[in-house]
Motif scaffolding. Structure first.
Motif, short mmCIF file in Angstrom:
data_model
loop_
_atom_site.label_atom_id
_atom_site.label_comp_id
_atom_site.label_asym_id
_atom_site.label_seq_id
_atom_site.Cartn_x
_atom_site.Cartn_y
_atom_site.Cartn_z
N ASP A 123 29.52 -4.88 70.51
CA ASP A 123 30.39 -3.73 70.39
C ASP A 123 29.96 -2.98 69.13
N VAL A 124 29.38 -1.77 69.25
CA VAL A 124 28.83 -1.05 68.11
C VAL A 124 29.35 0.38 68.10
N THR A 125 29.09 1.05 66.98
CA THR A 125 29.52 2.43 66.79
C THR A 125 28.31 3.35 66.77
N VAL A 126 28.48 4.55 67.28
CA VAL A 126 27.40 5.54 67.29
C VAL A 126 26.78 5.67 65.90
N ILE B 175 21.89 4.24 67.23
CA ILE B 175 22.30 4.10 68.62
C ILE B 175 23.22 5.24 69.03
N GLN B 176 23.07 5.70 70.27
CA GLN B 176 23.84 6.82 70.81
C GLN B 176 24.69 6.36 71.99
N LEU B 177 25.63 7.22 72.40
CA LEU B 177 26.51 6.87 73.52
C LEU B 177 25.70 6.57 74.78
N HIS C 217 23.12 4.99 75.09
CA HIS C 217 22.47 3.68 75.03
C HIS C 217 23.40 2.55 75.45
N ALA C 218 24.63 2.85 75.81
CA ALA C 218 25.54 1.80 76.27
C ALA C 218 25.11 1.32 77.65
N VAL D 93 29.05 1.02 73.26
CA VAL D 93 28.88 1.93 72.13
C VAL D 93 30.13 2.79 72.00
N ARG D 94 30.75 2.67 70.84
CA ARG D 94 31.95 3.46 70.56
C ARG D 94 31.54 4.72 69.80
#
Length: 1007
Positions: free
Chosen positions: A492-495, A549-551, A553-554, A576-577
């Motif tokens: 679970d990661v952030t942009v 990372i970008q949205l 890439h989820a 990706v949040r």
């Protein structure tokens, strides 16, 4: 085709659909393709068809220019049945000769050749072309130089501007071979710009070249000369049967040559022969044997004649009977190997293949290729040999077979023998007994299940029938199983963050690893998807890093690990949040004079709940989008409507909504439709109400216009109220223009320069707004009635004059004096062209600069106020001083002694029209960029006291009544190294920069 078999052999011919074994036979073969590429076209796909019958069913392969095509997943090549699909066509990589290969257990057959050509037309590279300069009467060739292309082209030329095209006649010719424009004899009407237009007949696209200017030379007219043939055809031209041939011929000359065509053998042209474009083109359609022969083009004028000849040779493209057309040769292909024609037992004579002493190596499919210079055709046959002893020569056991510990392995045994016999296996020297782990299959291959280290060793396959026995051996190597030690996970990661996806592996150290990563089941091509994906693992790790990372890439990431014996994979889900997506369907539901009710639907929250919304508005008068206030100051994430306040009446508004979560604020929604607030009584008052000035008997009232967005409705205007100071009642006037900024009340009874009280308010169709605060202004004053006196002018230098005068009284009850205007003009100029210098206030002098030396100037003065200017004073004149010396000091000498510098220079002598020298200014500084200090002296020498450890720069200029003269060149005096130093000013213009810390000067110092 013919096969002569010299041993026990049978050529099998089996009927399709009989259900028995059958060699491959083509039922559909590929054809040549010309594919047009249009500019900007994205999707380009080509399909080559190939279909064959056989049993077992054939499998297919394809060759491009003799090399096999590998249609692996993710590549641009794919097979659907036998058809080859090429996606995203690349004109550099995909053009060439394609052949389909159909194979089964009998062998391989090869299709005819099919070519792929890409038709395209690029733009011209150059933007400008140099003018072509010719004499009148001279011939000229304008080159087209078509850009890079593929496919048949046609050419036309534009003269000056589209759609004025060059018309071909006996004097002008456009070659469809080269595109060049030929003008046999240039006339004045030919001068202009010529543009070549190239059209691709396949893609139907056209491009224009840069214009070529044609210019007439002015050095004479070209005389007459004999024809010179510039466009001609080859000496020998092969022409296929039933095709169309076109011959071009054109000549330059003066007079314009006449073009004539004929056959050298004297035979007349048939009715089908067409001579086009003023005899420049000879066209023969549906070419036949009788059309072949020698053709001649003659160009003739009064100065002479020239000719060219060419032979048209006839040939036929036959698909079945090449032997009757041209000399042939055949060669054979057996399975995938070319048959060696150097073997003594293999001969080819007149297209007949003869094989003697037949053996198993001769079994397979044979391909005959008939070829001449016009093309190639293919046919094939199968050779099958029966009744033979077992033979492993063509199918030896694999020398090494690798197996994974705990897995299954198949060791194939495929000897050739007829009839089929018995197959047995040995491990080492011992016969192998079948068990639940070891099984000999019906086709003779050995299958081992749940392989252990003990199974490694040498395995031998033995084949027997009534004609003999044969065997073949190979080794089995057992390797450790490959295992991924990294656990499957969920990230679970952030942009904007960077993460590492692990793929750690334990494996047999003797095996090489291949790591492949998939994103949502699509292969990740590192280096071709921006800078986001990067491999960071070592030899036994396939870790990858995703940077920034970008949205998008989820999704699901899969690491696949492959060795020669096994393959394993592991998947990781990445969430990706990011900031919310744009809200949807923003619309205005109600509009009042100052409020708007909005509604919207939430967009994507991108895995983080929406916390709040922000509303922005835009009008035709605002600078972009502005955040607006709402009834509820904070719009929470579950609220999908709001009321916007503090809007301006009668203004068009657009609204948009932005969502915010814990990650940030997302993109705005699409704007709502433009909606106008309702009109109402104006609430504003005009700003900066003032006035004054104007003409006689006028009262001028001014204000700042109210902006359109503040007018609150249609029918906008102003009400102006005014009265003399102290009067009880108000006079009013309406100004109907919303852009007005002044009102002028004219009445002969208005006394000059009298005080008035004024106020202004606005109105529209809904009513009137409040008045502005009362302001006192003055009516128009009268112009000054008196001229200034005691005007005096004094020359200060060659370029400056000081002028003085006695001031007038500043004010009375009818007028004021705001300042003075000084008019001056040269002796040779008229007073109407005088220059003007204006002063403000009660100033009584002015310095005029930038005048010419030794020149007489005339001057006059007048007072002014808001009503205008008064009468002029009497005219005075003054003569400027002579100019300063034009010679700079030269022969500057310096010497140092005991911390002193002594400067000497040559006296400057003024010319007859220059002011005499009255002294000199010596300027010094620590460097050439700092502000210098100045010393004045009446002598041509100067002594300076200074520290011994400093450098400095010195310049000297003469002084006179006419001002300062020209400075000498800079001289650099370095710091004193010894007790005595001597120097002189350099003669060149380059000078060093020095530093001077302090000077004790003999003379008068100016700081």
């Amino acid at each position: 085709r013919h096969l002569d078999i010299k041993s026990e052999a049978v050529l099998s011919v089996l009927c399709p659909g009989s259900g028995v074994l059958q060699r491959p036979v083509f039922t559909k073969q590929p054809g040549s393709v010309v594919f047009p590429i249009q500019p900007g076209e994205i999707r380009r796909e080509v399909v080559f068809s190939c279909e064959a019958q056989g049993h077992p069913p054939p499998f297919y392969r394809w060759k491009l220019n003799g090399s096999f095509i590998l249609p692996i997943p993710g590549s641009r090549y794919s097979l659907m049945g036998g058809n080859l699909h090429i996606s995203n066509l690349n004109k550099e990589e995909d053009v060439g000769i394609y052949q389909c290969l159909a194979s089964n257990s009998f062998g391989t057959i090869i299709s005819r050749e099919a070519s792929l050509h890409v038709a395209y037309l690029e733009n011209f590279k150059t933007q400008r072309r140099s003018p072509v300069r010719v004499r009148e009467g001279q011939g000229v060739v304008l080159l087209c130089g078509p850009p890079s292309h593929s496919g048949e082209l046609t050419f036309t030329w534009i003269f000056n501007e589209y759609p004025s095209f060059v018309v071909q006649d006996t004097r002008r010719f456009v070659s469809q071979k080269t595109g060049n424009l030929y003008i046999a004899k240039v006339e004045p009407s030919d001068v202009g710009n010529y543009t070549c237009v190239v059209t691709n007949m396949v893609t139907k696209s056209s491009v224009q070249g840069p214009p070529t200017p044609l210019v007439l030379r002015l050095d004479g007219v070209m005389g007459e000369y004999e024809p010179k043939i510039e466009v001609q055809f080859p000496e020998v031209i092969p022409v296929a049967k039933s095709s169309t041939v076109k011959l071009e011929c054109f000549a330059l000359g003066n007079p314009v040559p006449t073009i004539n065509w004929k056959r050298v053998d004297g035979a007349p042209f048939g009715r089908k022969v067409d001579v086009k474009k003023a005899s420049g083109v000879l066209e023969i359609p549906y070419f036949q044997q009788e059309d072949s022969g020698m053709y001649e083009c003659t160009a003739e004028n009064s100065r002479g004649r020239n000719s060219v000849k060419g032979k048209l040779s006839f040939y036929v493209l036959q698909l079945l009977y090449l032997e009757y057309i041209m000399p042939l040769y055949c060669f054979s292909t057996c399975v995938s190997m070319c048959l060696s024609l150097q073997q003594d037992r293999v001969q080819v004579n007149n297209g007949v293949l003869t094989i003697s002493s037949l053996n198993l190596g001769d079994i397979g499919m044979y391909q005959c290729v008939a070829e001449n210079k016009h093309g190639r055709i293919f046919t094939n046959a199968e050779l099958r040999v029966i009744a033979i002893a077992p033979d492993f020569s063509q199918n030896l056991l694999k020398a090494q077979t690798l197996a994974r510990q705990g897995g299954d392995v198949l060791i194939e045994c495929k000897p050739r023998m007829s009839p089929r016999g018995v197959i047995s296996w040995r491990k080492g020297k011992e016969a192998l007994r079948e068990s639940h782990r070891m099984m000999v299959l019906d086709n003779g291959s050995l299958r081992l299940s749940n392989v252990t280290k003990m199974d490694a060793g040498i395995y031998t396959c033995v084949a027997r029938n009534q004609f003999g026995v044969a065997s073949s051996s190979g080794s089995l190597l057992v390797k450790e199983a490959t295992a991924i030690t990294s656990p499957a996970g969920h990230l679970d990661v952030t942009v904007g963050e960077s993460i590492v996806l692990p793929c750690q592996v334990s494996h047999d150290p003797t095996l090489d690893l291949k790591f492949t990563w998939f994103f949502n089941e699509q292969v990740i091509h590192f280096g071709s998807q921006g800078a986001y994906f990067e491999k960071v693992g070592g030899r036994s790790a396939g870790d990858i890093m995703i940077r920034n990372i970008q949205l998008s890439h989820a999704g699901k990431y899969t690491c696949a690990v492959q060795t020669k014996v096994d393959s394993v994979s592991i998947a990781t889900d990445v969430v990706v949040r990011g900031p919310p997506g744009p809200p949807l369907d923003c619309q205005v539901t109600e509009m009042t004079e100052t409020t708007a009710s909005l509604s919207w639907r939430p967009g994507l929250d991108n895995h983080s709940p929406i916390l709040s919304y922000t509303i922005q508005a835009r009008t035709p008068f605002s600078l972009g989008w502005q955040t607006v206030t709402t009834v509820l100051e904070l719009l929470r994430g579950k609220q999908f409507s709001a009321t916007v306040t503090d809007l301006s009446p009668w203004v068009d508004y657009e609204f948009r909504v932005l969502a915010t979560n814990s990650v940030g604020t997302g993109e705005p929604s699409k704007p709502s439709k433009k909606t106008r607030t309702k009109e109402m009584v104006p609430r504003v008052t005009p700003a900066r109400v003032s006035g004054g000035g104007g003409g006689r008997s006028e009262l001028v009232i001014t204000w700042e216009p109210v902006p359109e967005e503040m007018q609150s409705g249609p029918g906008f205007g102003y009400v102006v109220a005014f009265r003399p100071l102290g009067a009880p009642g108000w006079m009013q006037a309406a100004v109907t223009s919303p852009d007005a900024s002044r009102y002028v009340f004219k009445n002969e009874s208005i006394p000059p320069f009298s005080p008035y009280q004024v106020k202004v308010r606005v109105y529209n169709n809904k009513g009137e707004g409040p008045f502005s605060p009362v302001t006192t202004i003055y009516s128009a004053e009268e112009e000054p009635s008196r001229a200034p006196v005691r005007l005096r002018a004094k020359s200060v230098s060659a370029s400056e004059v000081e002028v003085t005068w006695k001031p007038l009284p500043w004010s009375n009850s009818r007028r004021r004096i705001l300042g003075y205007e000084l008019l001056y003009w040269g002796e040779k100029e008229k007073q109407d062209a005088a220059s003007v210098v204006r002063t403000e206030g009660n100033k009584t002098s002015v310095l005029i600069r930038d005048l010419e030396g030794s020149s007489t100037y005339y001057m006059s003065l007048r007072a002014y106020n808001s009503a205008g200017v008064g009468p002029q004073s009497s005219i005075v004149n003054v003569t400027t001083k002579k100019p300063p010396p034009s010679q700079a000091p030269v022969k500057i000498m310096w010497n140092t002694s005991n911390s002193k510098v002594i400067l000497k220079w040559e006296q400057v002598h003024a010319l007859e029209n220059e002011s005499e020298v009255t002294g000199y200014k010596v300027m010094y500084s620590q460097d050439k960029h700092s502000h210098p200090s100045v010393v004045e002296t009446n002598n041509t020498s100067l002594e300076l006291s200074l520290p011994t450890d400093q450098d400095y720069v010195i310049q000297i200029k003469p002084c006179s009544e006419g001002g300062e003269g020209i400075s000498s060149r800079q001289i650099t005096i370095p710091k004193i190294e010894g007790s005595i130093a001597i120097g002189a000013a350099p003669r060149s213009s380059g000078f060093s920069v020095v530093n001077l810390a302090a000077l004790t000067l003999t003379g008068r110092m100016l700081l």
